[in-house]
Enzyme design. Structure first.
Site, PDB file in Angstrom:
ATOM      1  N   ASP A  99       0.856  -1.181   0.000  1.00 34.45           N
ATOM      2  CA  ASP A  99       0.000   0.000   0.000  1.00 34.45           C
ATOM      3  C   ASP A  99       0.895   1.234   0.000  1.00 34.45           C
ATOM      4  O   ASP A  99       1.817   1.344   0.812  1.00 34.45           O
ATOM      5  CB  ASP A  99      -0.902  -0.014   1.239  1.00 34.45           C
ATOM      6  CG  ASP A  99      -1.933   1.093   1.228  1.00 34.45           C
ATOM      7  OD1 ASP A  99      -1.811   2.026   0.405  1.00 34.45           O
ATOM      8  OD2 ASP A  99      -2.868   1.036   2.039  1.00 34.45           O
ATOM      9  N   ASP A 129       1.928   8.940  -9.596  1.00 28.71           N
ATOM     10  CA  ASP A 129       0.821   9.040 -10.549  1.00 28.71           C
ATOM     11  C   ASP A 129      -0.405   8.480  -9.839  1.00 28.71           C
ATOM     12  O   ASP A 129      -0.734   7.301  -9.958  1.00 28.71           O
ATOM     13  CB  ASP A 129       1.145   8.271 -11.826  1.00 28.71           C
ATOM     14  CG  ASP A 129       0.102   8.474 -12.904  1.00 28.71           C
ATOM     15  OD1 ASP A 129      -0.616   9.486 -12.849  1.00 28.71           O
ATOM     16  OD2 ASP A 129      -0.020   7.619 -13.799  1.00 28.71           O
ATOM     17  N   CYS A 166      -4.730  11.808 -14.031  1.00 27.70           N
ATOM     18  CA  CYS A 166      -5.424  11.893 -15.323  1.00 27.70           C
ATOM     19  C   CYS A 166      -6.836  12.428 -15.098  1.00 27.70           C
ATOM     20  O   CYS A 166      -7.796  11.953 -15.715  1.00 27.70           O
ATOM     21  CB  CYS A 166      -5.454  10.539 -16.016  1.00 27.70           C
ATOM     22  SG  CYS A 166      -6.191   9.209 -15.035  1.00 27.70           S
TER      23      CYS A 166
END
Length: 709
Positions: free
Chosen positions: A381, A400, A457
Site C-alpha cells: 500500500d 501518478d 489523469c
C-alpha cells in the site's frame, strides 16, 4: 481548295497532335484545313501573324479584340475567288460569317488579359461569365447565411415549461438540442448585447447544462463542474473532443533503438507515422497502419512501448538522473517505470510499487520486454511505503495517483455516468494521504534530487490543486517549474477557494487544446525533512474547517478524519479559526503598541467571525446545543458500558478468590502447604484482586479524560 475561314474573318486555330513519323488518323485528316494545292497547313501557318513594316499581312489583332480582316489589294482577287468557289466552315454551314458574330470592341479587354494564346476569345468570355455567375451565387449565399444568423439571434428564445414537458415525452431530438446549445452559447458569449428582456443568465446556464447532459450523456454533477471550470463555448469543445479517440502514440526505447531507425523500420512495414512533437525526442504518432502496431517483431523485442502522449509528461518533469534512487508509487503497467529506466540508462535503483497484485503481471512483463535491469517490483500500500522502504530514503519519487479518470473519457465512456461527488471525495482523501507518504520518502539532503512529481489523469480541481495546496501546508516543500514548455497554468483560485500563488507553476493539459488526454502535473522540491505540526488546537480547528465539504460537494482540504467529527470540534472552539483569535495559550489577549491598530484588529476579528458564522448558517450546520446534547448522550452510554464491564469483572474476580479460599480451608494439608503459606497466598490473592480493580478504574478515568479532551 481554299483555306478554311473562321467566322469573323479569322483562320481556325487547331491544337495539332504530334504523332512523330506515324500518319495521322483519317478523322483528323478530314478536319485539318487545306490550301488551294491540297496541302495541309502547318502550325505556323495556322498561328495569327502580326503585321510588320512593309510586309503584307492578311489579318491583324493589334487592339486585342476581334476585328474584321484587313485585306490588301493583292488579296482581294484571291478572296473573290474563294467566295465564288464557296467557303468551307468548321460546322459545315456555308456563306460569309463576317456579319453573323460581331463582338463589341473592348468587351473583354477590361476584364482579363490573354493568359493563354491558344484559348479562343469566345471561350475566354464564356469562362469569365461562368466565374461571374459563381461569384454572384456565392455572395448571395453568404448574404442569405448572414440573414439566417441574424434571424436566429432575433428569434431565439428559451423553451417554455410546456415545451420541455412535451419534448420529454418523446425520444430526444438531437439536432434540435444541438441547435439550441449553439444558440445558448452564442447568447452567453455576448450576453450583455444579446440578452433578452426579463431573462436571467442563470436560466440560460441551467438550460445549457440540461441540454449538454442530454446530448453528450453526462450526469448533472460533471456538467455543472465543467461549466464552473470553463466558459460555455469551451465546455462544448471539451465535451466534443472527448467523443473522439486520441491518436496512437509510441515511445522509443532508447535502451535498444533510436527513433530514426525505428521509424524507418515501421514505415517499411506499412505504418504511417510522424514525430509526436518538438517537446519529445522519443515519441511517434501513428496515423494508420497495415499491421497491428502491438504485434510487430519490434514491439515483441522491446524497441518501443505503446504509451499515450500525456504519460510522457510526468517522467519528463521528474527528470531522473543516473545512479539515483527513484520510487514509482503506482507503477503498473510499466510505461513510466521503463521510461525512467531508459533515462537513467539502467543505472541506479528503481522501486516499482503496485498495490493491485493482478496488475503486477503486466508490469513485470513490460519490464522484462523493454530490457530494464535496475528495477525492483514490490506490492505494498502506497501509504505504508515510508515504513517499508524507509523515510527520507529516495532521491526522487513519482506519484501518478489513482483518480476519477475525468480526463480520459475518450478511453472509458463509463466515467460520464459513474462518477459522483462521493467518488471525488474518496479519491481526494486517498491522494492527500499518498502525497504525504511520498514527501516523507524524499530525502531533502539529496545532492542531485529531492524532488516529487504528482500527476493525475483528472481535470477536477479537488483532485489536483487542492491536494497540492494541502501538501504545501503539511510539509516543508515548495512548488518549482515543471520544465514543460506547453500546457495551461493551474488554478490559484476556483470559485470561493484560494490556493497558494505558486500553483501557477503546475500544468494542466486538455484534449481540446493539446490533443491528448486530460492531465495534471506538479513538481515539488523538499526543503527540509521536518514535518509541520499544528501549534495549537485552534489551528487544528481551522484545518478541520477547511476540510469540511462545501456546498458543491468538493472536499477541498481534507484531514484524515470524518467530516461529521470535525463539525463539533469547530463549534466547541467558538467557531473562530486560529488566524482570527490572537490569544496565547494562557488565554491572555496579545496587545499591540498602537491602540488604533488594536482596534482595527478587533474589527477585523469581528468581521471574520461574522463571515464564519454566516458560512455555518449557509451550510445548515447543527447548533451548539444539539451538538452538546448528542455528545453528552454518547458519554453517558460509554460510562454505562464501562460500569457494567467493571462490575462483571469485579464479580468474576471475587467469585474466583472466594472459591480458592474455600478449597484451601477444606483441605488444609493439600499440596503439602503449611498454614502460614496458605495465609500468605490468600493475602497475595487479595492484593492482586485490589490491584486489578484499581487498574480498571484508572483505565476508565484515563479514557474519560481522553474523551473529554
Amino acid at each position: 481548295m481554299a483555306p478554311v475561314k473562321k467566322k469573323g474573318g479569322h483562320l481556325a486555330q487547331f491544337q495539332i497532335q504530334k504523332h512523330g513519323s506515324k500518319e495521322r488518323p483519317k478523322k483528323e485528316l478530314a478536319k485539318l484545313p487545306m490550301d488551294s494545292d491540297g496541302e495541309e497547313f502547318s502550325d505556323e501557318d495556322l498561328r495569327p501573324k502580326k503585321k510588320t513594316g512593309g510586309s503584307k499581312q492578311g489579318f491583324t489583332d493589334e487592339n486585342r479584340k476581334w476585328l474584321k480582316a484587313k485585306q490588301n489589294d493583292d488579296d482581294d482577287s484571291e478572296e473573290n475567288d474563294d467566295d465564288e468557289d464557296g467557303d468551307e466552315y468548321e460546322d459545315g454551314d456555308g456563306g460569309d460569317g463576317d456579319s453573323d458574330i460581331s463582338l463589341e470592341a473592348g468587351s473583354l479587354s477590361d476584364e482579363s488579359n490573354d493568359e493563354d494564346d491558344g484559348e479562343l476569345e469566345v471561350e475566354k468570355k464564356s469562362r469569365l461569365l461562368d466565374e461571374e455567375k459563381m461569384r454572384e451565387a456565392e455572395e448571395a449565399k453568404e448574404e442569405g447565411m448572414q440573414l439566417n444568423i441574424q434571424g436566429d439571434f432575433d428569434d431565439f428564445r428559451l423553451p417554455t415549461t410546456e415545451e420541455l414537458e412535451r419534448e420529454a415525452e418523446g425520444p430526444p431530438d438531437l439536432p434540435s438540442i444541438l441547435r439550441r446549445i449553439k444558440d445558448i452559447v452564442r447568447v452567453l458569449s455576448n450576453f450583455k448585447a444579446l440578452r433578452p428582456e426579463g431573462v436571467a443568465r442563470t436560466d440560460y446556464v441551467r438550460q445549457l447544462a440540461a441540454d449538454l447532459a442530454s446530448y453528450y450523456g453526462y450526469n448533472d454533477f460533471l456538467i455543472d463542474t465543467f461549466l464552473q471550470m470553463f466558459p460555455a463555448a469551451e465546455v462544448v469543445e471539451f465535451l466534443e473532443s472527448n467523443e473522439k479517440p486520441r491518436p496512437i502514440c509510441l515511445r522509443t526505447n532508447t535502451l535498444k533503438s533510436r527513433r530514426r531507425d525505428l521509424a524507418q523500420v515501421l514505415i517499411n512495414r506499412g505504418v504511417n507515422l510522424d514525430p509526436l512533437g518538438k517537446w519529445t525526442k522519443v515519441g511517434l504518432v501513428v496515423y494508420d497502419s497495415q499491421v497491428p502496431v502491438g504485434a510487430t517483431p519490434e514491439y515483441m523485442a522491446g524497441h518501443y512501448m505503446l504509451q499515450s502522449g500525456s504519460s510522457f509528461l510526468p517522467v519528463m518533469a521528474l527528470a531522473p538522473q543516473e545512479r539515483e534512487r527513484v520510487i514509482d508509487m503506482a507503477a503498473a503497467p510499466g510505461g513510466k517505470t521503463t521510461y525512467i529506466a531508459a533515462l537513467m540508462k539502467n543505472t541506479g535503483v528503481i522501486f516499482a510499487n503496485e498495490l493491485k497484485e493482478p496488475r503486477i503481471k503486466s508490469l513485470s512483463a513490460n519490464i522484462h520486454r523493454m530490457g530494464v535491469t535496475n528495477t525492483i517490483i514490490c506490492n505494498y500500500d502506497g501509504r505504508q511505503l515510508p515504513k517499508k522502504l524507509g523515510a527520507n530514503s529516495a532521491d526522487r519519487v513519482l506519484l501518478d495517483a489513482p483518480c476519477s479518470g475525468t480526463g480520459v473519457v475518450g478511453k472509458d465512456a463509463s466515467v460520464k455516468v459513474t462518477k459522483s461527488v462521493e467518488d471525488i471525495h474518496k479519491c481526494s482523501f486517498l491522494q492527500k494521504e499518498l502525497i504525504l507518504a511520498a514527501i516523507d520518502m524524499v530525502d531533502a539532503n539529496s545532492k542531485t534530487g529531492g524532488f516529487l512529481v504528482y500527476s493525475t489523469c483528472s481535470v477536477m480541481v479537488a483532485e489536483n490543486e487542492a491536494v497540492v495546496d494541502y501538501a504545501l501546508r503539511k510539509r516543508d516543500v515548495r512548488l518549482v517549474p515543471c520544465g514543460l514548455d506547453f500546457g495551461r497554468e493551474g488554478f490559484t483560485r476556483f470559485r470561493e477557494h484560494r490556493y497558494h500563488h505558486t500553483l501557477k507553476n503546475t500544468r494542466r493539459f486538455y484534449p481540446h487544446v493539446h490533443n491528448m488526454d486530460g492531465f495534471f502535473v506538479a513538481k515539488l522540491k523538499k526543503i527540509s525533512n521536518k514535518v509541520k505540526r499544528d501549534e495549537n488546537s485552534a489551528e487544528g480547528a481551522h484545518e478541520a474547517d477547511n476540510s469540511t465539504i462545501d456546498q458543491d460537494g468538493i472536499q477541498d482540504e481534507g484531514e484524515e478524519m470524518d467530516a461529521k467529527e470535525v463539525i463539533p470540534e469547530r463549534v466547541l472552539d467558538g467557531g473562530a479559526p486560529s488566524d482570527i483569535d490572537n490569544e496565547d495559550s494562557k488565554g491572555n489577549t496579545t496587545m499591540t503598541e498602537n491602540d488604533g491598530v488594536a482596534e482595527q484588529n478587533g474589527l477585523q476579528k469581528k468581521k471574520a467571525k461574522k463571515v464564519f458564522l454566516d458560512r455555518r448558517a449557509r451550510k445548515n450546520l447543527p447548533s451548539a446545543e444539539d451538538i452538546s446534547r448528542v455528545r453528552e448522550e454518547k458519554r453517558q452510554a460509554i460510562r454505562e458500558a464501562k460500569r457494567k464491564a467493571v462490575g462483571v469483572l469485579q464479580t468474576e474476580q471475587l467469585n474466583r478468590s472466594e472459591g480458592d479460599i474455600k478449597v484451601s480451608q477444606e483441605s488444609p494439608l493439600a499440596n503439602g502447604k503449611s498454614k502460614k503459606e496458605r495465609k500468605v497466598g490468600i493475602g497475595s490473592a487479595n492484593k492482586k484482586q485490589q490491584k486489578t480493580v484499581s487498574d480498571i478504574k484508572s483505565d476508565g478515568s484515563a479514557k474519560k479524560r481522553r474523551i473529554r479532551d
